[in-house]
Write an enzyme that holds these catalytic residues in place. Structure first.
Site, mmCIF file in Angstrom:
data_model
loop_
_atom_site.group_PDB
_atom_site.id
_atom_site.type_symbol
_atom_site.label_atom_id
_atom_site.label_comp_id
_atom_site.label_asym_id
_atom_site.label_seq_id
_atom_site.Cartn_x
_atom_site.Cartn_y
_atom_site.Cartn_z
ATOM 1 N N HIS A 110 0.484 -2.916 11.271
ATOM 2 C CA HIS A 110 1.329 -3.507 11.808
ATOM 3 C C HIS A 110 1.808 -3.797 13.093
ATOM 4 O O HIS A 110 2.975 -3.032 13.616
ATOM 5 C CB HIS A 110 2.775 -4.069 10.571
ATOM 6 C CG HIS A 110 2.300 -4.620 8.570
ATOM 7 N ND1 HIS A 110 1.780 -5.304 9.437
ATOM 8 C CD2 HIS A 110 1.572 -3.164 8.160
ATOM 9 C CE1 HIS A 110 2.128 -5.764 8.030
ATOM 10 N NE2 HIS A 110 2.150 -4.298 7.099
ATOM 11 N N SER A 118 3.943 -6.510 2.625
ATOM 12 C CA SER A 118 2.349 -6.171 3.396
ATOM 13 C C SER A 118 1.247 -6.982 2.390
ATOM 14 O O SER A 118 1.821 -8.045 2.378
ATOM 15 C CB SER A 118 2.517 -4.778 3.851
ATOM 16 O OG SER A 118 0.631 -4.726 4.472
ATOM 17 N N LEU A 119 0.696 -6.314 1.887
ATOM 18 C CA LEU A 119 -0.520 -6.673 1.464
ATOM 19 C C LEU A 119 0.026 -7.446 0.147
ATOM 20 O O LEU A 119 -0.666 -8.609 -0.631
ATOM 21 C CB LEU A 119 -1.736 -5.867 0.751
ATOM 22 C CG LEU A 119 -1.092 -4.971 -0.763
ATOM 23 C CD1 LEU A 119 -1.254 -5.649 -1.902
ATOM 24 C CD2 LEU A 119 -1.645 -3.443 -0.108
ATOM 25 N N ARG A 124 -9.043 -8.257 4.479
ATOM 26 C CA ARG A 124 -8.118 -7.670 5.383
ATOM 27 C C ARG A 124 -7.731 -5.798 5.844
ATOM 28 O O ARG A 124 -7.928 -5.438 6.254
ATOM 29 C CB ARG A 124 -6.808 -8.284 4.587
ATOM 30 C CG ARG A 124 -5.711 -7.261 5.187
ATOM 31 C CD ARG A 124 -4.618 -8.084 4.806
ATOM 32 N NE ARG A 124 -3.406 -8.228 5.578
ATOM 33 C CZ ARG A 124 -2.799 -6.745 4.650
ATOM 34 N NH1 ARG A 124 -2.974 -6.473 4.707
ATOM 35 N NH2 ARG A 124 -0.778 -6.929 5.904
ATOM 36 N N GLN A 176 0.926 -1.429 0.350
ATOM 37 C CA GLN A 176 0.071 0.015 0.264
ATOM 38 C C GLN A 176 1.210 0.795 0.221
ATOM 39 O O GLN A 176 2.047 1.212 0.538
ATOM 40 C CB GLN A 176 -0.925 -0.005 1.155
ATOM 41 C CG GLN A 176 -2.186 0.893 1.224
ATOM 42 C CD GLN A 176 -3.094 0.644 1.880
ATOM 43 O OE1 GLN A 176 -3.079 -0.787 2.568
ATOM 44 N NE2 GLN A 176 -4.259 1.012 2.363
ATOM 45 N N GLN A 221 1.468 -11.581 10.546
ATOM 46 C CA GLN A 221 1.883 -10.142 9.757
ATOM 47 C C GLN A 221 0.916 -9.696 9.947
ATOM 48 O O GLN A 221 1.479 -7.938 9.927
ATOM 49 C CB GLN A 221 1.670 -10.758 7.586
ATOM 50 C CG GLN A 221 2.333 -9.716 7.396
ATOM 51 C CD GLN A 221 1.375 -9.249 6.002
ATOM 52 O OE1 GLN A 221 0.651 -9.295 6.311
ATOM 53 N NE2 GLN A 221 2.446 -9.427 5.000
#
Length: 319
Positions: free
Chosen positions: A204, A95-96, A120, A10, A253
């Site tokens: 996170h 991440s994503l 998510r 992102q 994560q």
């Protein structure tokens, strides 16, 4: 194999991304159509036409970035002869982007990945009331120094390292007051810059536990296969292939640190010399140059990038 396929996270989104690929290549258009069908809405219209504020919403940005990555990969497969199974020593995503990496390697279907990322994004947004959390970039401090800043700033609240991006770029996340304190402490500890980030939630960190619970439930309902190339996990910074472990690490994560610096260093240590960033933007390509001496980053996100990517893959095979 000296190539790794990496997938952006992102922040790399931009209205109009992927449209040139979809216009030029039917295989790319098919990916966008599949994701629209999976979500039951025209996410593609938001990706291509905006407005930017709607695209930036976490529940839209996450599946949108995956869509562009997968459309790009399909073009690389059809036009440049790319094969994850044959050509990638590893796949990894920020991440994503870890979900994009799993879709690219056949571990998850594209439709399941789109739905997971929509879940998510919504869960991460709902986990913390708007304004209660924050994230800040600390520039010019190494990971250990940033961790010390976060620890000093916490004062009984949550403040932890969210992203270790490499090149002296660490992002901290947590309660707003604690992150504000971290910005001021970092400036006193020699940070070149320390600034709050324009994000809608503190990703996170431990405050995301409700989102981690939601993802545990969602991931339990989908089939995860062994990936065609090993996944370098964000939370481990090492390679995994077992579907049950992949599922577990994806849950971790949500609240854990994205260990990108260590992940790139791990892949370089295993002989990777070329990192293909597949999808929107060039953020990961820039980070590669700061983390791994001599490594080549190749960003692929549009029709004009395909020929250069083909040449770079040929060079990787000859290395």
């Amino acid at each position: 194999m000296t190539a790794a396929f990496t997938f952006p996270g992102q922040g790399s989104q931009a209205a109009g991304m992927g449209k040139a690929l979809a216009d030029a290549f039917p295989v790319a258009r098919a990916v966008f159509d599949e994701i629209d069908a999976a979500l039951g809405e025209k996410l593609t219209a938001t990706i291509w036409d905006g407005p930017a504020e709607t695209l930036q919403l976490t529940e839209n940005a996450q599946p949108a970035l995956m869509a562009v990555s997968m459309a790009t990969l399909r073009v690389l497969e059809s036009e440049a002869g790319f094969s994850v199974a044959r050509d990638a020593a590893f796949v990894a995503g920020h991440s994503l982007g870890e979900y994009s990496a799993l879709a690219a390697s056949g571990s998850l279907t594209i439709s399941d990945t789109a739905r997971l990322l929509r879940t998510r994004g919504l869960a991460m947004q709902k986990a913390v009331p708007v304004g209660a959390g924050a994230m800040a970039a600390l520039l010019g401090l190494d990971y250990e120094a940033a961790m010390a800043v976060a620890g000093e700033a916490a004062q009984g609240q949550v403040c932890q390292a969210a992203n270790d991006n490499g090149g002296g770029q660490v992002v901290v996340s947590g309660d707003k007051a604690a992150v504000d304190r971290a910005v001021e402490i970092a400036k006193g500890k020699g940070a070149k810059r320390a600034m709050l980030l324009p994000v809608s939630a503190p990703f996170h960190c431990k405050l995301m536990q409700p989102a981690a619970d939601a993802m545990a439930e969602a991931l339990a309902k989908v089939t995860i296969k062994a990936p065609a190339a090993p996944l370098v996990s964000n939370v481990l910074a090492s390679a995994i292939t077992d579907p049950d472990e992949i599922r577990r690490r994806l849950v971790e994560q949500v609240t854990g640190t994205v260990r990108w610096r260590e992940s790139v260093a791990y892949m370089a240590g295993q002989g990777v010399t070329r990192f293909f960033e597949i999808g929107a933007g060039k953020v990961l390509t820039g980070l590669v140059k700061r983390i791994a001496d001599g490594a080549v980053g190749v960003a692929v996100g549009g029709p004009n990038d395909i020929a250069a990517a083909k040449d770079a893959l040929a060079a990787a095979k000859q290395a």
